[in-house]
Design a protein around this motif. Structure first.
Motif, PDB file in Angstrom:
ATOM      1  N   GLY A 181       0.744  -1.379   0.075  1.00 14.95           N
ATOM      2  CA  GLY A 181       0.060   0.061  -0.024  1.00 14.95           C
ATOM      3  C   GLY A 181       0.617   1.645   0.402  1.00 14.95           C
ATOM      4  N   LEU A 182       1.832   1.529   0.873  1.00 20.03           N
ATOM      5  CA  LEU A 182       2.600   2.563   1.145  1.00 20.03           C
ATOM      6  C   LEU A 182       3.198   2.617  -0.288  1.00 20.03           C
ATOM      7  CD1 LEU A 182       4.321   1.992   4.375  1.00 20.03           C
ATOM      8  CD2 LEU A 182       2.430   3.086   3.675  1.00 20.03           C
TER       9      LEU A 182
ATOM     10  N   SER B 100       2.229   2.553  -3.535  1.00 18.16           N
ATOM     11  CA  SER B 100       1.163   2.727  -4.763  1.00 18.16           C
ATOM     12  C   SER B 100       1.515   4.131  -3.764  1.00 18.16           C
ATOM     13  CB  SER B 100      -0.101   2.035  -4.680  1.00 18.16           C
ATOM     14  OG  SER B 100      -0.057   0.339  -4.341  1.00 18.16           O
ATOM     15  N   PHE B 101       1.196   4.256  -2.716  1.00 15.44           N
ATOM     16  CA  PHE B 101       0.977   5.850  -2.305  1.00 15.44           C
ATOM     17  C   PHE B 101       2.494   6.486  -2.492  1.00 15.44           C
ATOM     18  CE2 PHE B 101       1.310   8.956   0.941  1.00 15.44           C
ATOM     19  CZ  PHE B 101       0.945   9.819   0.616  1.00 15.44           C
ATOM     20  N   PHE B 102       3.076   6.102  -2.303  1.00 16.04           N
ATOM     21  CA  PHE B 102       4.435   7.160  -2.364  1.00 16.04           C
ATOM     22  C   PHE B 102       4.947   6.956  -3.433  1.00 16.04           C
ATOM     23  CE2 PHE B 102       9.174   7.696  -1.144  1.00 16.04           C
ATOM     24  CZ  PHE B 102       8.923   9.108  -0.360  1.00 16.04           C
ATOM     25  N   ASN B 103       5.458   5.559  -4.010  1.00 12.89           N
ATOM     26  CA  ASN B 103       6.104   5.042  -5.516  1.00 12.89           C
ATOM     27  C   ASN B 103       7.913   5.795  -5.118  1.00 12.89           C
ATOM     28  OD1 ASN B 103       6.806   4.462  -7.901  1.00 12.89           O
ATOM     29  ND2 ASN B 103       6.181   7.094  -8.792  1.00 12.89           N
ATOM     30  N   PRO B 104       8.306   4.812  -4.040  1.00 13.35           N
ATOM     31  CA  PRO B 104       9.635   5.158  -3.589  1.00 13.35           C
ATOM     32  C   PRO B 104      10.489   4.926  -5.591  1.00 13.35           C
ATOM     33  CG  PRO B 104       7.920   3.196  -2.755  1.00 13.35           C
ATOM     34  CD  PRO B 104       7.792   3.764  -3.375  1.00 13.35           C
TER      35      PRO B 104
ATOM     36  N   ALA C 143       4.312   1.346 -10.447  1.00 17.33           N
ATOM     37  CA  ALA C 143       5.054   1.742  -9.172  1.00 17.33           C
ATOM     38  C   ALA C 143       6.711   0.280  -8.965  1.00 17.33           C
ATOM     39  CB  ALA C 143       3.953   1.414  -7.309  1.00 17.33           C
TER      40      ALA C 143
END
Lengths: 396, 396
Positions: free
Chosen positions: A325-326, A328-332, A364
């Motif tokens: 989830g992170l 997808s959210f943050f796209n590191p 991502a």
DNA sequence: ACGGCTTTCTCCATTCACAGGACAAAGCTC
DNA sequence: GAGCTTTGTCCTGTGAATGGAGAAAGCCGT
């Protein structure tokens, strides 16, 4: 030597100090290649730095087909202290100005004993390091604590696992005791800075650094800088819900990630599995030690114990679910896994990877490396040294 | 007027232009209060800006007890175009240099028709706006598209809901057609910039802007700047898993947030509820229109229909669950809810708030406002104007 | 009406930041 | 040792920036 008092007077000097810190000795010509200043201006700034004493001459370098260059370097007597306070142990290390570790001590300890007891311990360890002759004093210290910190003041706020620390003026108190500038941050952020400075994250601007120890946290680096959030609690992912209506957590909610997987949860699950007779290996270890830790589970897994492997895989899947989830959210551009459980190694990593690659947005994860930290327990103390040196080397 | 060609020559000029953009006409003295330059240097830079034509004199201001000041302002003829391409409609607006909307058009449309058809539409709308005399031409355009964008090039990448757009050189093509500089970004980021410039998010440095329309996305603002991620897909939270083993999603996974709540999912659920005879109100609306949309559900809820309210509450709880995780992770200073479903209003907001406050870390929610966006459909176009003006007003 | 006071803006002299060329020092290779 | 390269210093010219003097233009009270 008397301790560092000077500060860079402008952005150029700050830049030069950081180049010398990160790249070791340089000649003026080499500095000129990296700094976009005329040679004359550069010479002026280097001379000023020499005057302050922060920088010293370092002899002649070998010729590269012409006149030999005069190297300069950061003062070899500069000493930074990195302090990484975990839930169950402290790491203290001395570094030189290039942030290389000269001496490193580790000691078991319980944060819940409170700041006074812990800092007594830390000061004693710092004293031991001095006694070895590695340092006469410290020019600055960077300290990590296992909870949220109001960064500008260097004060822990509402730390769940360390009652008694709330509002304690860590920065001020330690600065007084050590007689040098101190910066305080969350231990996870320190690890993120460490891996960025000297570890796997060197080339990346945006990345996540997940630390799985007694609890679980995540360092967030945006554009090369740590994101701490509005109240200093950014990255506190241990209490994200991983399992709807899951296990009760110490925080009062149910299904928190930490309740399902962390060093503590893994140990608890292993004990239970041993008691239920699911694993002879774990049962034997439990018999021998009276208790189990993540290290025991790692050893059992390494010996091929199926139950231990299952526990690790299940945990990795839970963490992977949250990380997915992170991501997808943050796209590191990179995800680093570190902390005490890195001993669980590739079994854990594989489970995390599988889950993230399955569940995150394909765009991502297209070029997303997910790797173990490469610095181990030194990440935190290097991060601490980095934190304080960034502060001291910032333009006045 | 001939279109803007000049650019600020240095950071001072850039700063001044942005002050004039965000604060309207200023006297030199007022500018001096905000810019930390000596009056003489300031006068020099203002004079240079006057020479370029970007800035013009704007008469005398009223006296404040002494000599009256000569105001300056951005050229009143400057025109920016904001274009917000949604999944099912386009918004196009003209603004002046202060980013005030002078004219705004909205038109239903389907992105899946592809870039060529859509831009034909957009250009026609821009033409209409010109025909009203609001603009003779455009000095720049900011464009939002409903999918990830490789920002530096202004090219959509792998957009799930808009096949046919992958790799289409939006920036270049539109720049050619409009004859002015163009910047392209994700529509959610545009909304975030809009609310930051002129809406609820003005004073906040770190915040999240959740847009719930046909799909769900989240603008991430860190230190006042939009975080776009490594591949431009940051904020794409529609495919975070909200329900383990939940409904199948178009992306191939199960339980994605978007599959459970979004404009599209809500409409689908409402149709089903109507067919099952759970709500006379919804059934009547279905009968009347042949289909249902989020607007119908909003109307039914406003009329007190229990089923509609339940649908909204359930959806809000799902979104709230995901947002709760993001809040723990990111620790924002504000959460803004916007997009097509804002018509669902406070029922939705209440459900989201309840869930977030219940499930996020207390420290992260202690002072966390969760509010509806205040700009509605203008957020995107204002954000577009802001995007391009930031670009054009950046130092050369 | 008229001085005192305030605010705004311009002009000027001085200081500082910086670039870039000339040149000296010190090495290499043949 | 000649010729070339690299490194580092010195010097001068240019533009950036400050801050003070003072002019312009308004206010207010007497």
């Amino acid at each position: 030597m008397r301790r560092m008092t000077a500060r860079p007077a402008n952005a150029h000097q700050s830049r030069l100090l950081k180049l010398l810190r990160d790249g070791g000795p340089h000649s003026r010509a080499q500095l000129g290649d990296r700094v976009d200043l005329s040679r004359s201006k550069l010479a002026v700034e280097v001379d000023r730095l020499l005057e302050t004493g922060l920088v010293v001459a370092d002899g002649l370098a070998a010729s590269r087909g012409g006149r030999r260059s005069h190297n300069v370097r950061l003062h070899p007597g500069l000493r930074f202290l990195g302090v990484d306070i975990g839930a169950t142990s402290v790491d203290v290390a001395v570094t030189n100005a290039e942030l290389e570790i000269l001496g490193h001590l580790n000691q078991p300890m319980d944060v819940r004993e409170g700041p006074v007891a812990v800092f007594e311990q830390v000061l004693e360890m710092a004293g031991k390091l001095k006694a070895t002759g590695l340092a006469e004093g410290f020019d600055g210290a960077g300290v990590g604590v296992p909870g949220p910190v109001r960064f500008p003041e260097g004060v822990p706020v509402a730390p769940p696992i360390m009652p008694g620390w709330d509002g304690f003026p860590v920065r001020e108190a330690l600065s007084q005791e050590l007689g040098c500038p101190v910066m305080v941050d969350n231990d996870v952020n320190l690890m993120a800075m460490g891996e960025q400075h000297a570890g796997v994250a060197r080339p990346v601007a945006d990345y996540l650094c997940v630390k799985i120890g007694t609890g679980i946290g995540c360092g967030i680096v945006v554009g090369g800088r740590v994101h701490r959030g509005t109240t200093g609690s950014a990255g506190d992912i241990g209490h994200i819900q991983a399992v709807p209506d899951g296990r009760p957590c110490a925080c009062g909610n149910r299904g928190c990630l930490e309740a399902h997987f962390s060093g503590a949860a893994l140990a608890r699950d292993a004990v239970e599995a041993a008691r239920q007779g699911l694993s002879a290996d774990l049962a034997a270890r439990l018999e021998a030690n009276g208790t189990l830790t993540a290290v025991d589970v790692a050893a059992a897994a390494a010996a091929g114990d199926a139950t231990a492997l299952d526990l690790i895989r299940a945990g990795g899947t839970q963490v992977g679910q949250v990380i997915a989830g992170l991501v997808s959210f943050f796209n590191p551009g990179l995800v680093v896994i570190g902390g005490g459980v890195t001993g669980l190694g590739h079994t854990l990593l594989a489970a995390i990877r599988t889950q993230v690659y399955r569940q995150s947005l394909p765009l991502a994860t297209r070029n997303l490396p997910i790797v173990l930290g490469e610095l181990g327990p030194t990440a935190g103390v290097i991060g601490g040294a980095r934190l304080i040196s960034d502060h001291l080397f910032a333009p006045a």
